[in-house]
Design a protein around this motif. Sequence first.
Motif: not given
Length: 273
Positions: A1-5, A65-71, A108-114
Amino acid sequence: MGKIISVANQKGGVGKSTTVVNLAAFLGSKGKKILCIDSDPQGNATTGFGIKKRTVEHTTYSVLIGKVRIQEAVIETEFKNVSVIPATETLAGAEIELVNMENRVNRLKMQLLSIKDDYDYILIDCPPALGSLTINALVASESIIVPMLAEFYALEGLSQLVNTIKIVKNNYNPALEIEGILFTMFDGRLNVANDVVAEVEKYFPNKVFKTKIPRNVRISEAPSHGKPIMYYDKTSKGTDSYTLLGLEILGEPLELPQKKRRGIFSFNKKGSE
């Protein structure tokens, strides 16, 4: 699991982007898989990795803004194990648009979950302001690196940032901690610089990195070539200093291969490291 800094300070010109780019490059060279998120509309971290902004299709703005998935916004760089979500000037509009969005501080947090588990470290380059972009980064992060200059005016900015961190901890992210305070463009020959370090260490014991990043011409030159310092000039003091910072982050002994540069370590009164 990655550490977010997050790398944050509302003061501009303190080396946030420089730290993200060069720390990411070192950690990647050590076999760690790294994602850098450029959350500054100036896009300095994007440029620092040699990414041409005009060729970028999806950015941090698109993600927020939710235009694309973070990937879909991830770009692999030419540097070992380092990927980037780039930023352009369009990101400045997100400050206004986020105001009326649902869960505006958690986007940003919600996008990073995936994507979090795909990386060892996720580094977020924050803008020089304590607005919605920085708050999104702090809410998503486990810790924060605070680059600062060893000047007395910088102490006021540090106090403001600490207050913001407390607000984020109390309201959104109780797990957020200070990873460390990093002195940049440091000149240990100046009494004022050493006085500021002593003052910060007094109020933040065990939170100041031993490594100090010196003022170094090669560090300044590297971004114009689109390269981290270790790829631009592996023999420079800048490379040595970010190597030592990376070793601190990894919890490894602070030893350079076959050499030790003066002026990079901080010493206590007994002269030990």
